[in-house]
Write a protein that holds these residues in place. Structure first.
Motif, PDB file in Angstrom:
ATOM      1  N   LEU A  66      -5.825  -3.717  -7.545  1.00 33.40           N
ATOM      2  CA  LEU A  66      -4.664  -3.664  -6.662  1.00 33.40           C
ATOM      3  C   LEU A  66      -4.948  -4.405  -5.363  1.00 33.40           C
ATOM      4  N   PRO A  98       3.578   4.004  -4.210  1.00 34.92           N
ATOM      5  CA  PRO A  98       2.739   3.711  -3.039  1.00 34.92           C
ATOM      6  C   PRO A  98       3.084   4.627  -1.867  1.00 34.92           C
ATOM      7  N   LYS A 141      -3.596  -4.650  -1.864  1.00 35.50           N
ATOM      8  CA  LYS A 141      -2.697  -3.905  -0.992  1.00 35.50           C
ATOM      9  C   LYS A 141      -2.166  -4.803   0.125  1.00 35.50           C
ATOM     10  N   TYR A 200       2.712  -4.908  -3.151  1.00 33.70           N
ATOM     11  CA  TYR A 200       1.483  -4.522  -3.849  1.00 33.70           C
ATOM     12  C   TYR A 200       1.351  -5.405  -5.081  1.00 33.70           C
ATOM     13  N   VAL A 221      -2.981  -2.058   5.158  1.00 38.24           N
ATOM     14  CA  VAL A 221      -2.924  -0.796   4.422  1.00 38.24           C
ATOM     15  C   VAL A 221      -4.284  -0.568   3.763  1.00 38.24           C
ATOM     16  N   HIS A 222      -5.066   0.343   4.313  1.00 41.15           N
ATOM     17  CA  HIS A 222      -6.406   0.654   3.794  1.00 41.15           C
ATOM     18  C   HIS A 222      -7.223  -0.630   3.622  1.00 41.15           C
ATOM     19  N   TYR A 268       3.552   4.077 -10.640  1.00 38.64           N
ATOM     20  CA  TYR A 268       2.862   4.034  -9.352  1.00 38.64           C
ATOM     21  C   TYR A 268       3.846   4.240  -8.201  1.00 38.64           C
TER      22      TYR A 268
END
Length: 101
Positions: A15, A53, A17, A85, A21-22, A51
């Motif tokens: 993934l 988010p 991101k 994403y 985001v992180h 999924y």
């Protein structure tokens, strides 16, 4: 478990991101499949379909696109923000250590 040309393969769904985001973990492993690419696409497709988010936290619209290498999930937030994403289907070609998943 074989690739499109008959070879054994382990497929990994990564993934990408959105920026910010992180950011410490830019390509987390989301799932793995041992089998053909078609089997991986089928199983990962179900994973991506389900999924949800964290961002946007209040989505007004969510879209899922199929790409050559996976999927894009794009969420439009209540405040006008957009989060994309990118799910990548990858074949594990080499690993220097024991498989940890």
């Amino acid at each position: 478990m074989t690739t499109g040309d008959g070879r054994t393969a382990r497929w990994v769904l990564l993934l990408m991101k959105p920026a910010g985001v992180h950011a410490r973990e830019p390509y987390p492993t989301m799932a793995t499949v041992d089998g053909t690419r078609a089997e991986a696409v089928q199983r990962f497709g179900e994973f991506v379909r389900l999924y949800q988010p964290r961002h946007p936290s209040h989505p007004v619209r969510m879209r899922r696109f199929r790409t050559d290498d996976g999927w894009m999930v794009i969420g439009d937030g209540l405040s006008g923000s957009i989060f994309a994403y990118h799910f990548l289907i990858t074949e594990l070609e080499w690993d220097s250590g024991p498989i940890s998943y």
